[in-house]
Design an enzyme around this catalytic site. Structure first.
Site, PDB file in Angstrom:
ATOM      1  N   GLY A 218       0.828  -1.203   0.000  1.00  0.00           N
ATOM      2  CA  GLY A 218       0.000   0.000   0.000  1.00  0.00           C
ATOM      3  C   GLY A 218       0.856   1.245   0.000  1.00  0.00           C
ATOM      4  N   ASN A 219       0.225   2.374   0.276  1.00  0.00           N
ATOM      5  CA  ASN A 219       0.972   3.636   0.347  1.00  0.00           C
ATOM      6  C   ASN A 219       0.372   4.518   1.438  1.00  0.00           C
ATOM      7  OD1 ASN A 219      -1.072   5.525  -0.902  1.00  0.00           O
ATOM      8  ND2 ASN A 219      -0.895   3.996  -2.515  1.00  0.00           N
ATOM      9  N   ARG A 220       0.988   5.660   1.654  1.00  0.00           N
ATOM     10  CA  ARG A 220       0.648   6.481   2.813  1.00  0.00           C
ATOM     11  C   ARG A 220      -0.488   7.469   2.575  1.00  0.00           C
ATOM     12  NH1 ARG A 220       4.775   5.662   6.372  1.00  0.00           N
ATOM     13  NH2 ARG A 220       6.764   5.109   5.427  1.00  0.00           N
TER      14      ARG A 220
END
Ligand code: C5P
Length: 417
Positions: A218-220
């Site tokens: 995923g990412n932030r």
């Protein structure tokens, strides 16, 4: 590129918080708290029926100001004129059908309605009522009148109403109203009705690409920028569809929210909703890669070194949208991309942004620097809006709503009549 790292200035404003008599009056206490904690000088003007829901001591204690409830108390100070004249912003939350009917007709039988007639500052109504009342032709006409005179009337949120029923009519989240109030204090012209009747599709959040049933890449991205954009676009009259990937924020009032997880799900939802959109804004952080073959069962820990994960590319949805438009399968006159960039040894953030705008072929590209945890999950953002026609608007570090308003300006300027 605006690289300022100083804290944005938070100008204190004089706010009149009008509270009319609906059960959602108790939520206005939280709104009041948010406004005073942000440093604003708030005078609460409840209607008589609002005081039956929440009493004067609550408003006085939370505002640190005397409560102005009627035109007769302190008449020597002419409160029915003074409050409106000196306000930088009037927020009415909740705004009942009755209060908006009076305001639309210029009636002035209490302090709040008098204040609404004397105020020359921006006025923000946050309605709350049962769906039938909101949809009644009388209310619809009154809201249209108020909007035509320059007031911002938010759409009520969908959800559980006071009884056992569900529908449109809930007060927008106090935090959302507070963010719009903050925006109007900084930019009184931030919410013109220039997106009325336009269908705006916004993607937000960050996709998750499954490694196995419990793990993902995923990412932030928190989704705040896309959600604030939805809030601002809806307040400017747009019909907003919001494709939200793994966003933990409450749905913005006036937006239809489609919750998705992976890039593939986001892609399907976006292409479906883009068909009749006037504007598509790809604010989501879409994973560029995904595991080639996610495991069907949880990958077990073993003593051996873990197997390497093979990745394959995800389709570039933004590029697909641009291609679909070129092929005549999509009519959206405005397609907007976002570019979260860090500079590197080859070029700075903006140079990368310009190259990306040309590569993607969209109409606008919002470029922001994300090094050192900037932008992700923060309420503030700094960016440059690049236009394919060559324009460039620099947005210094400030609330994401301010950037959203600047982006809506750029979008509105590109929309055909
Ligand atoms: O190339 P990059 O990922 O930096 O581009 C960012 C822009 O492209 C964003 O608007 C993002 O929503 C969009 N994007 C996309 N599909 C992808 C990756 C990014 O639409 N697979």
């Amino acid at each position: 590129m605006a690289e300022s790292t100083t804290e944005p200035v938070r100008p204190a404003g004089r706010i009149v918080l009008g509270v009319s008599g609906g059960i959602a009056a108790y939520k206005a206490a939280e709104l009041l708290r948010r406004l005073t904690e942000a440093g604003h000088d708030v005078t609460v003007v409840p209607t008589e029926s609002a005081l039956r829901f929440v009493g004067e001591p609550t408003w006085a204690a939370l505002s640190h100001n005397p409560v102005a409830a009627d035109v007769w108390t302190g008449a020597e100070q002419v409160p029915h004129v003074r409050l409106g004249r000196h306000a930088d912003l009037v927020v009415v939350a909740p705004a009942t059908a009755d209060l908006m009917a009076k305001a639309a007709h210029g009636m002035a039988d209490d302090l709040l309605t008098n204040t609404l007639l004397t105020a020359r500052c921006p006025v923000l109504f946050a309605p709350a009522m049962h769906t039938e009342m909101w949809l009644h032709p009388a209310t619809v006409a009154n809201v249209a009148t108020l909007r035509s005179r320059g007031a911002t009337v938010l759409e009520p949120a969908y959800g559980r109403l006071t009884g056992t029923d569900t529908g449109q009519g809930r007060l927008p989240e106090p935090a959302e109203i507070a963010r719009l109030a903050e925006l109007l204090l900084r930019r009184p012209d931030a919410l013109p009705p220039d997106l009325a009747g336009r269908r705006v599709l916004i993607t937000a959040g960050g996709t998750r690409e499954a490694l196995d049933p419990v793990r993902f890449l995923g990412n932030r991205s928190s989704g705040r920028q896309g959600f604030d954009l939805a809030t601002v676009a809806a307040a400017r009259g747009a019909q907003v569809s919001l494709v939200a990937a793994n966003v933990e924020l409450p749905s913005p009032a006036g937006s239809e929210v489609i919750r998705v997880g992976s890039a593939e799900e986001l892609r399907a939802a976006t292409h479906a909703a883009a068909k009749d959109a006037d504007v598509v804004v790809m604010a989501a952080a879409v994973a560029d890669f995904r595991p080639a073959s996610p495991a069907e069962t949880k990958i077990k820990r073993t003593d051996a070194a873990p197997a390497p994960v093979e990745l394959i590319s995800n389709p570039d949805i933004l590029a697909e949208l641009v291609q679909a438009r070129a092929a005549g399968r999509l009519s959206a006159p405005v397609i907007v991309g976002f570019a979260a960039e860090t500079g590197d040894q080859h070029a700075d953030v903006l140079t990368h942004g310009r190259a990306k705008l040309a590569r993607k072929g969209c109409d606008l590209l919002v470029v922001n620097a994300v090094s050192d945890g900037r932008a992700f999950g923060q309420p503030d953002n700094a960016a440059v809006i690049l236009a394919a026609t060559g324009g460039e608007v620099d947005i210094p570090l400030g609330p994401k709503t301010v950037l959203s308003a600047a982006l809506c300006d750029a979008i509105a300027a590109l929309l055909p009549e």
